[in-house]
Design a protein around this motif. Structure first.
Motif, mmCIF file in Angstrom:
data_model
loop_
_atom_site.group_PDB
_atom_site.id
_atom_site.type_symbol
_atom_site.label_atom_id
_atom_site.label_comp_id
_atom_site.label_asym_id
_atom_site.label_seq_id
_atom_site.Cartn_x
_atom_site.Cartn_y
_atom_site.Cartn_z
ATOM 1 N N TRP A 210 4.228 -3.988 12.581
ATOM 2 C CA TRP A 210 3.212 -3.031 12.136
ATOM 3 C C TRP A 210 3.685 -1.602 12.375
ATOM 4 O O TRP A 210 3.493 -0.730 11.508
ATOM 5 C CB TRP A 210 1.890 -3.274 12.882
ATOM 6 N N CYS A 211 4.323 -1.336 13.503
ATOM 7 C CA CYS A 211 4.813 0.016 13.802
ATOM 8 C C CYS A 211 5.823 0.473 12.749
ATOM 9 O O CYS A 211 5.801 1.630 12.310
ATOM 10 C CB CYS A 211 5.457 0.064 15.182
ATOM 11 N N ILE A 212 6.688 -0.431 12.328
ATOM 12 C CA ILE A 212 7.684 -0.107 11.307
ATOM 13 C C ILE A 212 7.015 0.192 9.977
ATOM 14 O O ILE A 212 7.297 1.203 9.310
ATOM 15 C CB ILE A 212 8.687 -1.261 11.162
ATOM 16 N N ASP A 213 6.094 -0.681 9.568
ATOM 17 C CA ASP A 213 5.418 -0.515 8.281
ATOM 18 C C ASP A 213 4.495 0.699 8.276
ATOM 19 O O ASP A 213 4.410 1.426 7.276
ATOM 20 C CB ASP A 213 4.633 -1.778 7.932
ATOM 21 N N GLY B 237 -4.977 -1.645 8.613
ATOM 22 C CA GLY B 237 -4.334 -2.604 7.723
ATOM 23 C C GLY B 237 -4.517 -4.047 8.153
ATOM 24 O O GLY B 237 -3.732 -4.916 7.773
ATOM 25 N N GLY B 238 -5.561 -4.308 8.927
ATOM 26 C CA GLY B 238 -5.940 -5.683 9.247
ATOM 27 C C GLY B 238 -4.894 -6.511 9.968
ATOM 28 O O GLY B 238 -4.464 -7.556 9.454
ATOM 29 N N PRO B 239 -4.478 -6.122 11.178
ATOM 30 C CA PRO B 239 -3.553 -6.976 11.938
ATOM 31 C C PRO B 239 -4.198 -8.332 12.227
ATOM 32 O O PRO B 239 -5.224 -8.404 12.898
ATOM 33 C CB PRO B 239 -3.323 -6.192 13.235
ATOM 34 N N LEU B 240 -3.613 -9.379 11.720
ATOM 35 C CA LEU B 240 -4.192 -10.715 11.849
ATOM 36 C C LEU B 240 -3.813 -11.347 13.184
ATOM 37 O O LEU B 240 -2.711 -11.138 13.692
ATOM 38 C CB LEU B 240 -3.724 -11.601 10.694
ATOM 39 N N GLY B 241 -4.750 -12.138 13.719
ATOM 40 C CA GLY B 241 -4.494 -12.813 14.983
ATOM 41 C C GLY B 241 -5.002 -14.240 14.994
ATOM 42 O O GLY B 241 -5.206 -14.819 16.059
ATOM 43 N N ILE B 242 -5.209 -14.801 13.810
ATOM 44 C CA ILE B 242 -5.706 -16.170 13.689
ATOM 45 C C ILE B 242 -4.749 -16.988 12.833
ATOM 46 O O ILE B 242 -3.828 -16.447 12.215
ATOM 47 C CB ILE B 242 -7.123 -16.213 13.089
ATOM 48 N N GLY B 243 -4.997 -18.294 12.772
ATOM 49 C CA GLY B 243 -4.151 -19.156 11.953
ATOM 50 C C GLY B 243 -2.698 -19.049 12.383
ATOM 51 O O GLY B 243 -2.380 -19.081 13.578
ATOM 52 N N PRO B 244 -1.779 -18.888 11.424
ATOM 53 C CA PRO B 244 -0.352 -18.836 11.766
ATOM 54 C C PRO B 244 0.048 -17.599 12.561
ATOM 55 O O PRO B 244 1.164 -17.526 13.080
ATOM 56 C CB PRO B 244 0.337 -18.845 10.395
ATOM 57 N N TYR B 245 -0.859 -16.623 12.662
ATOM 58 C CA TYR B 245 -0.558 -15.382 13.379
ATOM 59 C C TYR B 245 -0.985 -15.418 14.845
ATOM 60 O O TYR B 245 -0.625 -14.530 15.620
ATOM 61 C CB TYR B 245 -1.233 -14.210 12.670
ATOM 62 N N ALA B 246 -1.756 -16.419 15.235
ATOM 63 C CA ALA B 246 -2.212 -16.531 16.621
ATOM 64 C C ALA B 246 -1.016 -16.695 17.556
ATOM 65 O O ALA B 246 -0.073 -17.431 17.265
ATOM 66 C CB ALA B 246 -3.167 -17.714 16.775
ATOM 67 N N LEU C 160 0.831 -1.198 0.000
ATOM 68 C CA LEU C 160 0.000 0.000 0.000
ATOM 69 C C LEU C 160 0.869 1.254 0.000
ATOM 70 O O LEU C 160 0.542 2.243 -0.675
ATOM 71 C CB LEU C 160 -0.936 0.005 1.210
ATOM 72 N N THR C 161 1.975 1.233 0.722
ATOM 73 C CA THR C 161 2.895 2.365 0.733
ATOM 74 C C THR C 161 3.425 2.634 -0.672
ATOM 75 O O THR C 161 3.499 3.786 -1.114
ATOM 76 C CB THR C 161 4.061 2.097 1.701
ATOM 77 N N ASP C 162 3.758 1.580 -1.382
ATOM 78 C CA ASP C 162 4.225 1.715 -2.764
ATOM 79 C C ASP C 162 3.156 2.355 -3.638
ATOM 80 O O ASP C 162 3.435 3.239 -4.458
ATOM 81 C CB ASP C 162 4.612 0.337 -3.306
ATOM 82 N N LEU C 163 1.909 1.916 -3.460
ATOM 83 C CA LEU C 163 0.790 2.468 -4.226
ATOM 84 C C LEU C 163 0.580 3.943 -3.897
ATOM 85 O O LEU C 163 0.381 4.776 -4.797
ATOM 86 C CB LEU C 163 -0.485 1.680 -3.923
ATOM 87 N N ALA C 164 0.633 4.283 -2.613
ATOM 88 C CA ALA C 164 0.413 5.670 -2.187
ATOM 89 C C ALA C 164 1.483 6.594 -2.741
ATOM 90 O O ALA C 164 1.202 7.748 -3.110
ATOM 91 C CB ALA C 164 0.376 5.746 -0.663
ATOM 92 N N LYS C 165 2.698 6.113 -2.819
ATOM 93 C CA LYS C 165 3.774 6.919 -3.397
ATOM 94 C C LYS C 165 3.586 7.110 -4.908
ATOM 95 O O LYS C 165 3.925 8.161 -5.460
ATOM 96 C CB LYS C 165 5.123 6.262 -3.128
ATOM 97 N N ALA C 166 3.042 6.098 -5.563
ATOM 98 C CA ALA C 166 2.849 6.166 -7.009
ATOM 99 C C ALA C 166 1.709 7.107 -7.397
ATOM 100 O O ALA C 166 1.700 7.644 -8.508
ATOM 101 C CB ALA C 166 2.580 4.765 -7.560
ATOM 102 N N PHE C 167 0.757 7.311 -6.459
ATOM 103 C CA PHE C 167 -0.402 8.171 -6.733
ATOM 104 C C PHE C 167 -0.568 9.182 -5.603
ATOM 105 O O PHE C 167 -1.521 9.112 -4.822
ATOM 106 C CB PHE C 167 -1.669 7.333 -6.892
ATOM 107 N N PRO C 168 0.330 10.157 -5.509
ATOM 108 C CA PRO C 168 0.318 11.081 -4.367
ATOM 109 C C PRO C 168 -0.888 12.007 -4.322
ATOM 110 O O PRO C 168 -1.144 12.619 -3.280
ATOM 111 C CB PRO C 168 1.620 11.873 -4.554
ATOM 112 N N ASN C 169 -1.629 12.114 -5.416
ATOM 113 C CA ASN C 169 -2.782 13.012 -5.447
ATOM 114 C C ASN C 169 -4.096 12.324 -5.092
ATOM 115 O O ASN C 169 -5.134 12.986 -5.002
ATOM 116 C CB ASN C 169 -2.909 13.668 -6.825
ATOM 117 N N VAL C 170 -4.075 11.009 -4.910
ATOM 118 C CA VAL C 170 -5.287 10.271 -4.549
ATOM 119 C C VAL C 170 -5.361 10.151 -3.027
ATOM 120 O O VAL C 170 -4.419 9.689 -2.382
ATOM 121 C CB VAL C 170 -5.304 8.871 -5.185
#
Length: 330
Positions: free
Chosen positions: A221-224, A202-211, A184-194
């Motif tokens: 997440w803080c870094i990203d 950004g949907g922090p996951l807490g199920i499956g392999p992320y539990a 998303l950061t890449d997209l935002a940089k490519a379209f700075p006027n949108v």
């Protein structure tokens, strides 16, 4: 969840006069779980001062015929009718669906322009689209309802369609999962006027392999999120984080969450987002009725008000109302 289940937790309304624009809710006519104007008004009228709302797409009331690409405009027609009912004043002073975020398939490339134009023709309240990109390799994580491919935001056809938003001054709501934030950061940089609205942290996951990995996920997440915050066209929505996919498990309990529990479990995301993006770019959101599986509407907004308790009057106005109104041009 049932009204009886939610009613088990009752709280006094904090700062009941504080004006709120709820910039993220849905409407649908589900046989088992309808959420239409009466249900929405029951929530928004439960004690907090909700003066306006923004509807966000949920594949509701698509047309049943005509070209496949144009069928999603039925959602704009439907929601604009609900907004017109609200604007009549018959249902109170608040303005429901003052802004409308619908769907158009951006992978159509330049051809999506015709779909966007039809959305705009059907409603002056139409503000932009959401093309959900939530994708994960794990079979235990359900991908978004749009059935996106991996790395949707990086695809050439998607970006050709995104350019059509740019040409029309339309916004984009970004729904994804936390490993995809750099895309998303890449997209935002490519379209700075949108104007890009960053849904649900950004949907922090807490199920499956992320539990069981909540702390390390938050650290990454803080870094990203810090990198994303360098894009001045990105506006985060603070909410949508008590869904089952987030892994807190309140939907499985005998009683729903209290506002204190929500603050304890999710407050670090809210506080960090406000620190990184500033109150002038952040807006609290309900994500109802999806988040209703964990708590009631009054309890959720109480949690937000507890998180914002130390902020100035001016910053509270931004977080609860002004940022949303500005981002969606209401």
């Amino acid at each position: 969840m049932s009204a009886d289940w939610l009613a088990q937790v009752q709280e006094d309304i904090i700062e009941p006069d504080l004006p709120i624009c709820d910039p993220h809710h849905h409407l649908w006519d589900d046989d088992d779980n309808p959420y239409l104007l009466p249900q929405l008004l029951e929530d928004t009228g439960a004690g907090h001062n909700v003066v306006s709302t923004v509807f966000v797409e949920c594949a509701s009331m698509y047309r049943s015929d005509g070209p496949e690409s144009l069928r999603p405009v039925g959602e704009t027609e439907f929601v604009n009718g609900v907004a017109a009912m609200s604007a009549s004043g018959r249902y109170g002073a608040g303005r429901v669906c003052a802004g409308i975020v619908s769907f158009a398939d951006l992978t159509l490339g330049g051809a999506v322009g015709d779909v966007l134009d039809e959305h705009m023709r059907l409603s002056g309240r139409f503000r932009g689209i959401r093309h959900a990109a939530g994708w994960d390799a794990s079979e235990k994580v359900r991908n978004s309802h749009t059935r996106p491919i991996q790395s949707l935001f990086l695809q050439d056809d998607f970006r050709a369609g995104f350019a059509e938003l740019d040409r029309r001054g339309l916004s984009f709501d970004a729904w994804l999962y936390h490993p995809q934030i750099p895309e998303l950061t890449d997209l935002a940089k490519a379209f700075p006027n949108v104007t890009i609205i960053f849904d649900h942290f950004g949907g922090p996951l807490g199920i499956g392999p992320y539990a069981g990995h909540a702390d390390e996920i938050f650290q990454q997440w803080c870094i990203d999120a810090a990198a994303l915050a360098q894009c001045p066209n990105v506006f985060p929505k603070l909410g949508g984080i008590v869904m089952p996919v987030n892994g807190f498990g309140w939907h499985k309990r005998d009683k729903p969450a209290t506002s204190d529990e929500i603050v304890a479990a999710t407050g670090r995301y809210h506080r960090k987002a406000i620190e990184l993006f500033g109150p002038e770019r952040c807006m609290f959101e309900s994500n109802f009725p999806v988040d209703k599986v964990s708590c009631s509407y009054p309890v959720l907004w109480n949690a937000f008000k507890k998180i914002a308790a130390e902020f100035s009057v001016e910053d509270k106005a931004r977080l609860f109302h002004d940022t949303a109104v500005e981002a969606y041009r209401l």
